[in-house]
Design a protein around this motif. Sequence first.
Motif, PDB file in Angstrom:
ATOM      1  N   GLY A 139      -3.847   4.702   1.957  1.00 49.56           N
ATOM      2  CA  GLY A 139      -3.741   3.881   3.149  1.00 49.56           C
ATOM      3  C   GLY A 139      -3.128   2.512   2.944  1.00 49.56           C
ATOM      4  O   GLY A 139      -3.121   1.707   3.871  1.00 49.56           O
ATOM      5  N   VAL A 140      -2.614   2.229   1.746  1.00 50.50           N
ATOM      6  CA  VAL A 140      -1.929   0.958   1.502  1.00 50.50           C
ATOM      7  C   VAL A 140      -0.584   1.265   0.841  1.00 50.50           C
ATOM      8  O   VAL A 140      -0.435   2.266   0.141  1.00 50.50           O
ATOM      9  CB  VAL A 140      -2.761  -0.010   0.625  1.00 50.50           C
ATOM     10  CG1 VAL A 140      -4.029  -0.443   1.325  1.00 50.50           C
ATOM     11  CG2 VAL A 140      -3.079   0.590  -0.720  1.00 50.50           C
ATOM     12  N   ARG A 141       0.387   0.385   1.072  1.00 51.55           N
ATOM     13  CA  ARG A 141       1.721   0.618   0.512  1.00 51.55           C
ATOM     14  C   ARG A 141       1.763   0.390  -0.994  1.00 51.55           C
ATOM     15  O   ARG A 141       2.504   1.052  -1.706  1.00 51.55           O
ATOM     16  CB  ARG A 141       2.750  -0.277   1.205  1.00 51.55           C
ATOM     17  CG  ARG A 141       3.131   0.206   2.582  1.00 51.55           C
ATOM     18  CD  ARG A 141       4.187  -0.695   3.170  1.00 51.55           C
ATOM     19  NE  ARG A 141       3.599  -2.003   3.416  1.00 51.55           N
ATOM     20  CZ  ARG A 141       3.443  -2.545   4.611  1.00 51.55           C
ATOM     21  NH1 ARG A 141       3.880  -1.918   5.666  1.00 51.55           N
ATOM     22  NH2 ARG A 141       2.880  -3.717   4.748  1.00 51.55           N
ATOM     23  N   ASP A 142       0.993  -0.589  -1.486  1.00 48.66           N
ATOM     24  CA  ASP A 142       0.971  -0.849  -2.923  1.00 48.66           C
ATOM     25  C   ASP A 142       0.409   0.368  -3.654  1.00 48.66           C
ATOM     26  O   ASP A 142      -0.464   1.070  -3.143  1.00 48.66           O
ATOM     27  CB  ASP A 142       0.097  -2.062  -3.252  1.00 48.66           C
ATOM     28  CG  ASP A 142       0.691  -3.362  -2.729  1.00 48.66           C
ATOM     29  OD1 ASP A 142       1.934  -3.501  -2.771  1.00 48.66           O
ATOM     30  OD2 ASP A 142      -0.081  -4.231  -2.297  1.00 48.66           O
ATOM     31  N   ILE A 143       0.916   0.620  -4.843  1.00 48.03           N
ATOM     32  CA  ILE A 143       0.392   1.712  -5.655  1.00 48.03           C
ATOM     33  C   ILE A 143      -0.748   1.160  -6.498  1.00 48.03           C
ATOM     34  O   ILE A 143      -0.529   0.335  -7.387  1.00 48.03           O
ATOM     35  CB  ILE A 143       1.483   2.335  -6.540  1.00 48.03           C
ATOM     36  CG1 ILE A 143       2.570   2.944  -5.652  1.00 48.03           C
ATOM     37  CG2 ILE A 143       0.883   3.377  -7.486  1.00 48.03           C
ATOM     38  CD1 ILE A 143       3.771   3.455  -6.405  1.00 48.03           C
ATOM     39  N   ILE A 144      -1.945   1.583  -6.174  1.00 49.58           N
ATOM     40  CA  ILE A 144      -3.134   1.119  -6.875  1.00 49.58           C
ATOM     41  C   ILE A 144      -3.839   2.356  -7.405  1.00 49.58           C
ATOM     42  O   ILE A 144      -4.347   3.174  -6.642  1.00 49.58           O
ATOM     43  CB  ILE A 144      -4.055   0.318  -5.935  1.00 49.58           C
ATOM     44  CG1 ILE A 144      -3.282  -0.873  -5.360  1.00 49.58           C
ATOM     45  CG2 ILE A 144      -5.306  -0.131  -6.670  1.00 49.58           C
ATOM     46  CD1 ILE A 144      -3.993  -1.590  -4.245  1.00 49.58           C
ATOM     47  N   SER A 145      -3.824   2.491  -8.726  1.00 45.66           N
ATOM     48  CA  SER A 145      -4.438   3.662  -9.334  1.00 45.66           C
ATOM     49  C   SER A 145      -5.417   3.216 -10.413  1.00 45.66           C
ATOM     50  O   SER A 145      -5.409   2.067 -10.854  1.00 45.66           O
ATOM     51  CB  SER A 145      -3.372   4.589  -9.914  1.00 45.66           C
ATOM     52  OG  SER A 145      -2.619   3.924 -10.896  1.00 45.66           O
ATOM     53  N   PHE A 146      -6.247   4.157 -10.840  1.00 45.43           N
ATOM     54  CA  PHE A 146      -7.276   3.879 -11.835  1.00 45.43           C
ATOM     55  C   PHE A 146      -7.681   5.199 -12.454  1.00 45.43           C
ATOM     56  O   PHE A 146      -7.322   6.267 -11.949  1.00 45.43           O
ATOM     57  CB  PHE A 146      -8.482   3.182 -11.178  1.00 45.43           C
ATOM     58  CG  PHE A 146      -8.995   3.907  -9.979  1.00 45.43           C
ATOM     59  CD1 PHE A 146     -10.044   4.808 -10.087  1.00 45.43           C
ATOM     60  CD2 PHE A 146      -8.402   3.744  -8.729  1.00 45.43           C
ATOM     61  CE1 PHE A 146     -10.496   5.514  -8.987  1.00 45.43           C
ATOM     62  CE2 PHE A 146      -8.853   4.445  -7.623  1.00 45.43           C
ATOM     63  CZ  PHE A 146      -9.903   5.333  -7.748  1.00 45.43           C
TER      64      PHE A 146
END
Length: 117
Positions: A28-35
């Motif tokens: 749901g966000v444009r930034d790529i946020i992974s973990f």
Amino acid sequence: MNSMSYRGYTARIEFDERDDIFVGRLLGVRDIISFQGQSVTELRGQFQVAVDDYLEDCAERGISPEKPASGKVMLRIRPEVHAAATIAAQAMGKSLNQWADEVFEQAARRATGEVAP
């Protein structure tokens, strides 16, 4: 879909057999946020760190973080679908917005495997 939520954000979770780890990505966000994490506990902790870091980074840069959803949807659909949806809503004594909200909720629950409350 396997998912987890924190502070209003949802992440999709997958298991990477090759590396033997769980991998998550914020939705749901444009930034790529992974973990990632080797256990569910570690994964959950890393998810929380990722969201907190994202919010902190936005604050430091003086920008508003993307929210997963605003509640406003602009759709482009075929006129005949629009007409049919309007008639379906009216037949149920609802506005098109009320009807669409219910239809979207039902479809989202089916897609995510969530059980209605």
